[in-house]
Design an enzyme around this catalytic site. Sequence first.
Site, PDB file in Angstrom:
ATOM      1  CE1 TYR A 126     -10.221  43.834  -1.924  1.00 13.99           C
ATOM      2  CE2 TYR A 126      -7.947  43.809  -2.680  1.00 13.99           C
ATOM      3  CZ  TYR A 126      -9.078  43.138  -2.247  1.00 13.99           C
ATOM      4  OH  TYR A 126      -9.054  41.772  -2.149  1.00 13.99           O
ATOM      5  CE  LYS A 193     -23.632  37.638  -9.713  1.00 14.42           C
ATOM      6  NZ  LYS A 193     -23.687  36.264 -10.210  1.00 14.42           N
ATOM      7  CG  ASP A 225     -21.525  33.958 -10.779  1.00 21.58           C
ATOM      8  OD1 ASP A 225     -21.327  34.640 -11.813  1.00 21.58           O
ATOM      9  OD2 ASP A 225     -22.650  33.843 -10.266  1.00 21.58           O
ATOM     10  CG  ASP A 249      -6.430  40.296  -4.009  1.00 23.91           C
ATOM     11  OD1 ASP A 249      -5.373  39.713  -4.293  1.00 23.91           O
ATOM     12  OD2 ASP A 249      -6.708  40.680  -2.857  1.00 23.91           O
TER      13      ASP A 249
END
Length: 355
Positions: A126, A193, A225, A249
């Site tokens: 972002y 991740k 995940d 988010d």
Amino acid sequence: MGGRHRVTLIPGDGIGPEVAAAARLVLDDAVAGIEWIERDAGATALAEHGDLLPEETLEAIRASRVAIKGPITTPVGSGFRSINVALRQELDLFAAVRPARSLPGVPTRHGPVDLVVIRENTEDLYRGVEFAAGSPEAEALREELRRLAGFEIRTDAGVTVKPISVAGTRRIVRFAFEHAKANHRRSITLGHKASIMPTSDGLFLRTAREHTDRGDVAFQDMQIDHLTARLVREPDRFDVLLLPNLYGDILSDLCAGLVGGLGLIPGANIGWEYAVFEPVHGSAPDIAGKGIANPIAMILSGAMMLRHLGEGDGASAVERAVDAVLASGAVRTADLGGSSSTMDVAVAIAAELTP
Ligand code: NAD
């Protein structure tokens, strides 16, 4: 005469002015002496001042240091990716705090949920480092990447860069542990991740592991995940979630869904200098102007603001009053299956504040 607390109020767009008026009614009843400085941002500001984020709005927030805002609409094609992102970067509001807890009388799939998402607010995908497919800049980047390390990027690829820094991570990690300690939280789970993105997510994880000032707060990490799957199955096993910007988010909306929807979830954007409180939901153009929006997310954002201002008793009183109104079920808006108006809900909550 100035009040005990100066607060900039940005009603915002769509349902913003409706939920802002409701929150103001409740907060004025909870704590005497709030001096409200009202300023515009978003589509309202564009119409009034020709500017989506007028300098006088930023100046008011810098002067009062604390603001509460309704949702704002970013008109498509305005040149701003998002006014909210601009506001966070302009005021360096690096930590987003979004609590999601089960509320009485609001049915959910799971037992009691009491989560807090702490999201890094200024870095990651972002940050706005974008290279449009086919642009001369993207072409130059492709050549540079090939020269630097032999990376081959397709000619028709757009590229978004994901910067995550040690300094940016250290401050959000420190913030998360301080928040957890101050609010008697048990544990922090960091989502990442790192296996696929060792230089960005891996750095986030390694930097967090180096933080030693943990008090009694337990720390674990989980691949994002796997964390998502666990959250939807057993959210009661988690406490504070510490996440880089994009995952934060997404998971804060997932957590909102776990406890009954967007109309209930408050939020805070906090930096070393300034704090801006706002509901997680948007300007809801589909119901704007009808007086039927749920004001609870905005009212609970106001309770978070009161706590930040040192008005812990007032904050707890507002939260208890919200719980009481939800538990009774007599006054609720359409999103919760009722037919009461925004102001009916505010008046009922204010009535619960008065012993
Ligand atoms: P939204 O949150 O405005 O609406 C999603 C759905 O939830 C709609 O059906 C809406 O009616 C409902 N809803 C939202 N808040 C509610 C409330 N308080 N009470 C009852 N129902 C409620 O999301 P969207 O439609 O994706 O976005 C609309 C606009 O809001 C866009 O311009 C977007 O950019 C903006 N937005 C602003 C913020 C912000 O200012 N922080 C956040 C998200 C979206």
